[in-house]
Design a protein around this motif. Structure first.
Motif, short mmCIF file in Angstrom:
data_model
loop_
_atom_site.label_atom_id
_atom_site.label_comp_id
_atom_site.label_asym_id
_atom_site.label_seq_id
_atom_site.Cartn_x
_atom_site.Cartn_y
_atom_site.Cartn_z
N THR A 107 0.85 -1.19 0.00
CA THR A 107 0.00 0.00 0.00
C THR A 107 0.89 1.24 0.00
O THR A 107 1.76 1.38 0.85
N THR A 146 -9.25 1.59 2.42
CA THR A 146 -8.26 0.76 3.11
C THR A 146 -8.45 0.79 4.62
O THR A 146 -8.05 -0.15 5.31
N GLY A 181 -7.31 -4.50 0.07
CA GLY A 181 -5.97 -4.81 -0.40
C GLY A 181 -5.80 -6.27 -0.80
O GLY A 181 -5.04 -6.59 -1.73
N VAL A 219 -2.75 0.44 -4.20
CA VAL A 219 -2.45 -0.90 -3.69
C VAL A 219 -1.91 -1.75 -4.84
O VAL A 219 -2.57 -1.89 -5.88
#
Length: 293
Positions: free
Chosen positions: A34, A84, A90, A53
């Motif tokens: 990330t 996120t 993710g 990501v």
């Protein structure tokens, strides 16, 4: 007389560690990366944060592989960190070998270029400037066939609006709990700043409502997915959009699932949308790096 068997702590510990190691191997690991980047906007003369990501194999590969990109927009009052912070989005980058980009769309921009606020040019920013930045700084597959956009609530409206207005850029689009008819949101604080007074500028509100522009999808050739919770206050307008798309003969995926206008619903819904987009990419000839090995 039988002798008592001696307890062997080291052997038992070794067996325990071996069992734990085997268990770890059986559980999929998530090693996505990330990154927080700052993306400048010439249209608004400032820069905004964005979350990117990258799938695990982006770093582990040879450095030659390129990836499809899915842009995921936040809702009203949100920011680039929302998805996120509130979901496990993710993991989807790893699972489907795609790059996920979550740009900042302001608190109440509705992702449009507002004629009433010249400083609010978020359609140009997200639909053009962010895409150009991501393609220039990451190993993307820079084509409409491998590029998708979706979002929740205000972001659902924005994703469909941007996809319609930038159909040369996005080959797939989605909406999660989308505010597809902003005329139902007149009481939303700040919305009149970008849409204008709803009484004096009713034509602008109507012209930009996705439910009134459904025929735009008839010739756009966009892979389309829309969903909304059955307890969501936007479900009726999403049903109206769905019915219009059916009447127009526009192919699309539509779903209603249990839930309301909440993060638990969105966290679940995004999994289906990313799967839809990954399937669309494959139909367009893309093969993930995992399949190329």
């Amino acid at each position: 007389m039988h002798k008592a068997r001696a307890f062997r702590p080291f052997k038992s510990l070794a067996l325990l560690l071996a069992s734990l190691f085997a268990l770890c191997l059986s559980v999929p690991g998530w090693a996505f990366q990330t990154r927080i980047v700052s993306i400048p906007s010439t249209a608004m003369n400032r820069a905004f944060g964005a979350t990117v990501v990258l799938p695990d194999d982006y770093a582990r590969g040879s450095g030659a592989a390129r990836y499809p990109v899915i842009y995921v927009l936040h809702g009203s009052g949100g920011s680039y960190a929302d998805w996120t912070s509130n979901t496990h989005i993710g993991k989807l980058a790893d699972r489907y070998h795609v790059i996920l980009v979550m740009p900042d769309g302001g608190h109440e921009s509705w992702y449009i270029d507002s004629p009433f606020d010249p400083a609010s040019r978020y359609e140009t920013y997200v639909g053009t400037e962010v895409v150009s930045y991501i393609d220039a700084h990451f190993r993307t597959l820079a084509s409409r066939e491998t590029r998708a956009i979706t979002g929740l609530s205000m972001g659902g409206f924005g994703a469909l609006r941007i996809a319609l207005d930038h159909r040369e850029t996005f080959g797939a689009a989605g909406s999660i709990s989308g505010a597809v008819d902003p005329r139902n949101c007149e009481d939303e604080p700040g919305i009149d700043r970008v849409f204008g007074n709803p009484a004096r500028h009713a034509d602008f509100w109507t012209r930009n409502a996705i439910v009134e522009d459904a025929d735009g999808f008839a010739h756009a050739h966009i892979a389309l997915t829309i969903d909304c919770g059955v307890s969501d206050y936007f479900v009726q307008s999403n049903r109206a959009l769905h019915d219009k798309l059916i009447a127009l003969g526009v192919p699309h995926d539509y779903a209603e699932r249990p839930g309301g206008h909440t993060w638990p619903y969105w966290s679940n819904a995004i999994r289906y949308q990313v799967l839809f987009f990954a399937t669309s990419f494959r139909h367009n000839g893309w093969h993930s790096p995992a399949r190329q090995v």
